[in-house]
Design a protein around this motif. Structure first.
Motif, mmCIF file in Angstrom:
data_model
loop_
_atom_site.group_PDB
_atom_site.id
_atom_site.type_symbol
_atom_site.label_atom_id
_atom_site.label_comp_id
_atom_site.label_asym_id
_atom_site.label_seq_id
_atom_site.Cartn_x
_atom_site.Cartn_y
_atom_site.Cartn_z
ATOM 1 N N ALA A 132 0.828 -1.211 0.000
ATOM 2 C CA ALA A 132 0.000 0.000 0.000
ATOM 3 C C ALA A 132 0.861 1.259 0.000
ATOM 4 O O ALA A 132 0.544 2.244 -0.685
ATOM 5 N N GLU A 135 2.452 2.015 -3.351
ATOM 6 C CA GLU A 135 1.523 2.626 -4.306
ATOM 7 C C GLU A 135 1.581 4.148 -4.278
ATOM 8 O O GLU A 135 1.246 4.806 -5.268
ATOM 9 N N VAL A 189 -4.407 -5.703 0.608
ATOM 10 C CA VAL A 189 -4.027 -4.326 0.315
ATOM 11 C C VAL A 189 -5.247 -3.434 0.105
ATOM 12 O O VAL A 189 -5.223 -2.241 0.439
ATOM 13 N N GLU A 190 -6.343 -3.988 -0.424
ATOM 14 C CA GLU A 190 -7.546 -3.174 -0.635
ATOM 15 C C GLU A 190 -8.065 -2.617 0.683
ATOM 16 O O GLU A 190 -8.518 -1.468 0.758
ATOM 17 N N ARG A 193 -5.543 0.190 2.228
ATOM 18 C CA ARG A 193 -5.469 1.528 1.617
ATOM 19 C C ARG A 193 -6.195 2.594 2.440
ATOM 20 O O ARG A 193 -5.639 3.686 2.658
ATOM 21 N N ARG A 196 -4.069 3.420 5.419
ATOM 22 C CA ARG A 196 -2.925 4.224 4.955
ATOM 23 C C ARG A 196 -3.312 5.686 4.769
ATOM 24 O O ARG A 196 -2.600 6.597 5.220
#
Length: 215
Positions: A132, A135, A189-190, A193, A196
């Motif tokens: 994350a 990204e 990771v979804e 996010r 984050r």
């Protein structure tokens, strides 16, 4: 403080300790000598006995011991540091606190001294947290879970806890906050996010309160 490594520890451990001690003795020359530094290196080394990736234990040991020595030097008045310092603490120092520290380094650059730690450190940084943060252009893959220690708490200007508030010692004159954030452990990771992004929002507010402008 116990300065010896247990009898069943292999010779590489002693080599790591001696190499790290020599390196840090040069770095802190005139501040602390080898006799003072070695026990801190030994204790720091023992913090990573269960690290999943043993290849980097030497690097982890030196970095953690250096953080501790810098904090001690600040407490002892042996170095002058006008930068604000922030400590982020979560349970495993594998997700939330690592992302928060990553955001501070990214947004504040070299204007804030940042530490992180855990009340029960994990064996590696959360893979979804690493992904994350990648990204948004922030690499935390070289970070490592470590315990928080009293000297770093004492040296920090602000202490931010994330789900482990009562485990941190309290020192007067410091800013303490507890951020209620979901633990990313076990999440993809979804799901990480939004955590984050919320951490970023809070970090920006914290930095602004500390007088650090962000983009």
């Amino acid at each position: 403080m116990n300065t010896a490594i247990e009898r069943d520890t292999n010779i590489d451990a002693n080599e790591i300790v001696e190499s790290s001690t020599r390196h840090l003795s040069r770095k802190f020359a005139g501040i602390y000598d080898e006799a003072y530094i070695r026990p801190i290196v030994v204790e720091s080394y023992k913090s990573f006995a269960s690290a999943k990736i043993q290849t980097f234990v030497a690097v982890f040991t030196t970095r953690f011991a250096e953080d501790r020595l810098r904090a001690l030097a600040k407490i002892d008045g042996k170095i002058r540091n006008t930068m604000p310092s922030v400590l982020f603490v979560c349970v495993h120092n594998a997700g939330r606190s690592q992302m928060a520290a990553g955001w501070v380094r990214h947004l504040a650059q070299d204007r804030v001294e940042v530490y992180s730690g855990g009340s029960d450190p994990g064996r590696e940084v959360n893979g979804a947290a690493i992904e994350a943060m990648n990204e948004v252009g922030i690499d935390i893959s070289n970070e490592f879970p470590k315990p928080f220690v009293t000297e770093i708490v004492q040296a920090a200007d602000a202490v931010i806890t994330m789900g482990c508030g009562d485990t941190c010692p309290i020192f007067p004159g410091k800013r303490y906050e507890d951020w209620a954030l979901e633990d990313p452990a076990g999440l993809g990771v979804e799901a990480v996010r939004p955590i984050r992004d919320e951490i970023r929002r809070r970090v920006v507010e914290l930095l602004n309160d500390l007088g650090i402008e962000t983009k």
